[in-house]
Design an enzyme around this catalytic site. Structure first.
Site, PDB file in Angstrom:
ATOM      1  N   TYR A   1       0.840  -1.209   0.000  1.00 12.74           N
ATOM      2  CA  TYR A   1       0.000   0.000   0.000  1.00 12.74           C
ATOM      3  C   TYR A   1       0.872   1.256   0.000  1.00 12.74           C
ATOM      4  O   TYR A   1       0.593   2.224  -0.696  1.00 12.74           O
ATOM      5  CB  TYR A   1      -0.954   0.026   1.209  1.00 12.74           C
ATOM      6  CG  TYR A   1      -1.866  -1.182   1.287  1.00 12.74           C
ATOM      7  CD1 TYR A   1      -2.528  -1.652   0.151  1.00 12.74           C
ATOM      8  CD2 TYR A   1      -2.067  -1.864   2.484  1.00 12.74           C
ATOM      9  CE1 TYR A   1      -3.354  -2.769   0.216  1.00 12.74           C
ATOM     10  CE2 TYR A   1      -2.895  -2.983   2.557  1.00 12.74           C
ATOM     11  CZ  TYR A   1      -3.524  -3.436   1.423  1.00 12.74           C
ATOM     12  OH  TYR A   1      -4.332  -4.543   1.495  1.00 12.74           O
TER      13      TYR A   1
ATOM     14  N   GLU B   1      -4.542 -13.358   0.556  1.00  7.00           N
ATOM     15  CA  GLU B   1      -5.667 -13.362   1.507  1.00  7.00           C
ATOM     16  C   GLU B   1      -6.466 -14.664   1.396  1.00  7.00           C
ATOM     17  O   GLU B   1      -6.982 -15.152   2.398  1.00  7.00           O
ATOM     18  CB  GLU B   1      -6.591 -12.153   1.315  1.00  7.00           C
ATOM     19  CG  GLU B   1      -5.942 -10.764   1.406  1.00  7.00           C
ATOM     20  CD  GLU B   1      -5.132 -10.495   2.670  1.00  7.00           C
ATOM     21  OE1 GLU B   1      -5.080 -11.349   3.556  1.00  7.00           O
ATOM     22  OE2 GLU B   1      -4.513  -9.413   2.738  1.00  7.00           O
TER      23      GLU B   1
END
Ligand code: ZN
Ligand code: ZN
Length: 342
Positions: free
Chosen positions: A126, A220
């Site tokens: 990010y 994930e």
């Protein structure tokens, strides 16, 4: 619950006596015999097979598109979604080490360690996206959106509070609740954000960011798999903990979490993003919620939703093994075999 000792000379060596939590392990990483093969396999998949480096994905095109081509609604959604994802991955980095302190099977501790490494990598991804795409002042604002945006603040609190309760009062009940918090975070809370990015990507927009998100999404999904196995094993080993009250709580929590995720998806997109709308978000999140509940032995809450309304996402998010992947080829050299299906 008591934290696991670093070394417990009185611990059992027999693999048959191993338990996920509340076992009596020596806590030596004896891997000659593993009881939970899925945990050991996931340790290797997360640690090596799926290894990737955010910096190897060039970001220049996205910077140009962000400045010149995104609509104000798309920019707003892009920033809000990133801000929320940043919070979720921060919680994971910090919480997984807490979970690890209570595990009593070495292969589980190793799997959680791999997961924690990946969550830190996502936090770095990010930052790399922000420093590549927006100016430093904007990046700083995005990190701090939760201070100004009440909706985001409310979102950020839900799972964090479950985690904090366990840290402050590590009872068995709070442990189960935190484990479900983790499962919901990994399997539901990321997904209206991911759906937004894939919607942009499908139109050829922000493909560099989308590529980072695809790698994060692949990770994930292994985390979903890890916690799904943990929950299903806990149900066998510690069935007493799954009282009628806890089972009721699971349904309530899922209902609440699903409605919050839908609300959030609508809030960030404002029904103003081409390719995604309020109805699609509603159906997609309910579809995922049903799937995730049934995968841990609970009944779906929304039986009227039986189909994934955005089937193309599954195709779109997959990272291919070969150079035919239409984004870029380079990071795939780390991918030793095809993406496993979770
Ligand atoms: Zn993550
Ligand atoms: Zn994760």
């Amino acid at each position: 619950m008591r934290r696991t000792l670093i070394f417990n000379p009185e611990g059992d060596r027999e693999v048959g006596k191993r338990k996920i939590v509340l076992g009596n392990s020596t806590n030596i990483m004896e891997l000659n015999n593993v009881k939970y093969q899925w945990a050991f396999d996931l340790y290797k998949t997360m640690g090596f097979t799926n290894f990737w480096i955010p910096e190897e994905i060039p970001m220049q095109e996205d910077r140009k598109q962000y400045e010149k081509e995104l609509s104000p609604y798309e920019k707003r959604a892009y920033e809000l979604v990133l801000s929320f994802l940043i919070a979720l991955d921060s919680y994971q980095v910090n919480m997984l080490k807490e979970f690890a302190r209570y595990l009593s099977a070495p292969e589980l501790v190793m799997a959680i360690t791999s997961q924690e490494f990946q969550e830190a990598l996502h936090s770095y991804s990010y930052q790399f996206i922000l420093e590549s795409v927006v100016d430093p002042v904007k990046a700083d604002e995005i990190y701090n959106y939760w201070r100004e945006d009440q909706v985001l603040m409310e979102r950020n609190k839900v799972i964090a509070e479950l985690y904090n309760e366990f840290i402050q009062k590590p009872t068995e009940e709070n442990f189960i609740k935190a484990v479900f918090g983790n499962y919901v975070l990994e399997s539901l809370y990321f997904y209206s954000g991911f759906a937004f990015f894939y919607t942009l990507g499908r139109q050829g927009k922000m493909l560099n960011t989308v590529q980072q998100i695809r790698y994060i999404n692949r990770d994930e999904l292994t985390h979903v798999s890890l916690f799904r196995n943990i929950i299903n094993t806990l149900r066998e080993e510690l069935s007493d903990l799954f009282t009628p009250e806890i089972n009721r709580w699971v349904y309530e929590f899922f209902r609440f979490a699903t409605s919050k995720e839908i609300e959030w998806g609508k809030y960030v997109t404002k029904n103003q993003i081409l390719g995604i709308n309020d109805l699609l978000i509603d159906r997609y999140i309910k579809y995922l919620s049903n799937l995730r509940l049934s995968q841990v032995g609970f009944e779906p809450l929304y039986p009227e939703v039986t189909e994934n309304p955005m089937k193309w996402i599954d195709q779109f998010r997959t990272i291919n093994d070969t150079k035919t992947d239409f984004f870029q080829a380079k990071p795939q050299t780390y991918v030793k075999r095809s993406e496993l299906k979770w």
